[in-house]
Design an enzyme around this catalytic site. Structure first.
Site, PDB file in Angstrom:
ATOM      1  CD  GLU A   2      -2.864   1.381   0.461  1.00 16.48           C
ATOM      2  OE1 GLU A   2      -2.544   1.548  -0.739  1.00 16.48           O
ATOM      3  OE2 GLU A   2      -4.038   1.423   0.856  1.00 16.48           O
ATOM      4  CG  ASP A   3      -0.820   4.804  -1.673  1.00 20.66           C
ATOM      5  OD1 ASP A   3      -1.544   4.253  -0.821  1.00 20.66           O
ATOM      6  OD2 ASP A   3      -1.269   5.585  -2.525  1.00 20.66           O
ATOM      7  CG  PHE A  45      -4.019  15.236   0.845  1.00 17.25           C
ATOM      8  CD1 PHE A  45      -4.930  14.231   1.136  1.00 17.25           C
ATOM      9  CD2 PHE A  45      -3.638  15.423  -0.469  1.00 17.25           C
ATOM     10  CE1 PHE A  45      -5.465  13.442   0.130  1.00 17.25           C
ATOM     11  CE2 PHE A  45      -4.159  14.630  -1.488  1.00 17.25           C
ATOM     12  CZ  PHE A  45      -5.072  13.634  -1.180  1.00 17.25           C
ATOM     13  CG  ASP A  96      -5.201   7.641   5.467  1.00 16.75           C
ATOM     14  OD1 ASP A  96      -5.975   6.681   5.323  1.00 16.75           O
ATOM     15  OD2 ASP A  96      -5.122   8.564   4.653  1.00 16.75           O
ATOM     16  NE  ARG A 118      -2.747   8.237  -9.942  1.00 17.30           N
ATOM     17  CZ  ARG A 118      -3.277   7.683  -8.859  1.00 17.30           C
ATOM     18  NH1 ARG A 118      -2.502   7.169  -7.942  1.00 17.30           N
ATOM     19  NH2 ARG A 118      -4.583   7.658  -8.697  1.00 17.30           N
TER      20      ARG A 118
END
Length: 177
Positions: A98-99, A151, A102, A164
């Site tokens: 996973e990136d 963010f 959170d 990206r």
């Protein structure tokens, strides 16, 4: 197009070094096991590609698509999962890549799905861990960096499908949110 972010949080060379370290640790932990490495699309693709190249063990790979953000900067809490898997999960040792973790909603939903499918064991490797946002009891097994509640974009992660392609991780400006 100018990139509209507040600051670079993690430089490219720092990411590269940490991905290699994670690859060594995972390779060591799975020396005697067959490993299925699954990428959560789309945000994890760059991290996933670099990570699997850093592994010194044979692996199978697969992909799953999941999202709880859409075009927002905070999770909706509703996780949409598109099962793209071509490999069978039953009896497999699975590493979910996973990136960012959170809230934990996406990972929890996918972990539950894999266990229902009969995975032998499932571990989570995330590039970024944002524990201040956690709304579940999920804790990644492998984590690249712990970050504050900001963010972030870049290195595969986006805001509304932008950013990206950045080779580093940056904090998006408040005005962009």
């Amino acid at each position: 197009m100018a990139f509209d972010f507040e600051k670079i949080l993690i430089e490219k060379h720092t990411i590269e070094k940490r991905v290699i370290e994670l690859g060594k640790k995972i390779s060591s932990d799975y020396t005697d096991k067959e490993l299925l490495v699954i990428c959560i699309l789309k945000g994890s693709i760059l991290f996933f590609a670099d990570l699997i190249r850093s592994l010194s063990i044979p692996v199978k790979i697969d992909f799953i698509k999941a999202s709880s953000y859409g075009t927002r900067t905070s999770t909706s809490g509703e996780v949409k999962v598109n099962d793209l898997l071509s490999e069978k999960i039953k009896g497999q040792s699975v590493l979910l890549v996973e990136d960012i973790v959170d809230s934990g909603f996406t990972i929890k939903r996918i972990l539950d799905f894999f266990m229902e499918q009969g995975a032998a064991d499932v571990r989570v490797c995330t590039l970024l861990d944002k524990p201040d946002r956690r709304a579940t009891d999920i804790k990644p097994d492998y984590s690249g960096f712990t970050i504050p509640d900001e963010f972030v974009v870049g290195y595969g992660m986006d805001f509304d499908q932008k950013y990206r392609n950045l080779p580093y991780i940056a904090v998006l400006k408040e005005t962009e949110k």
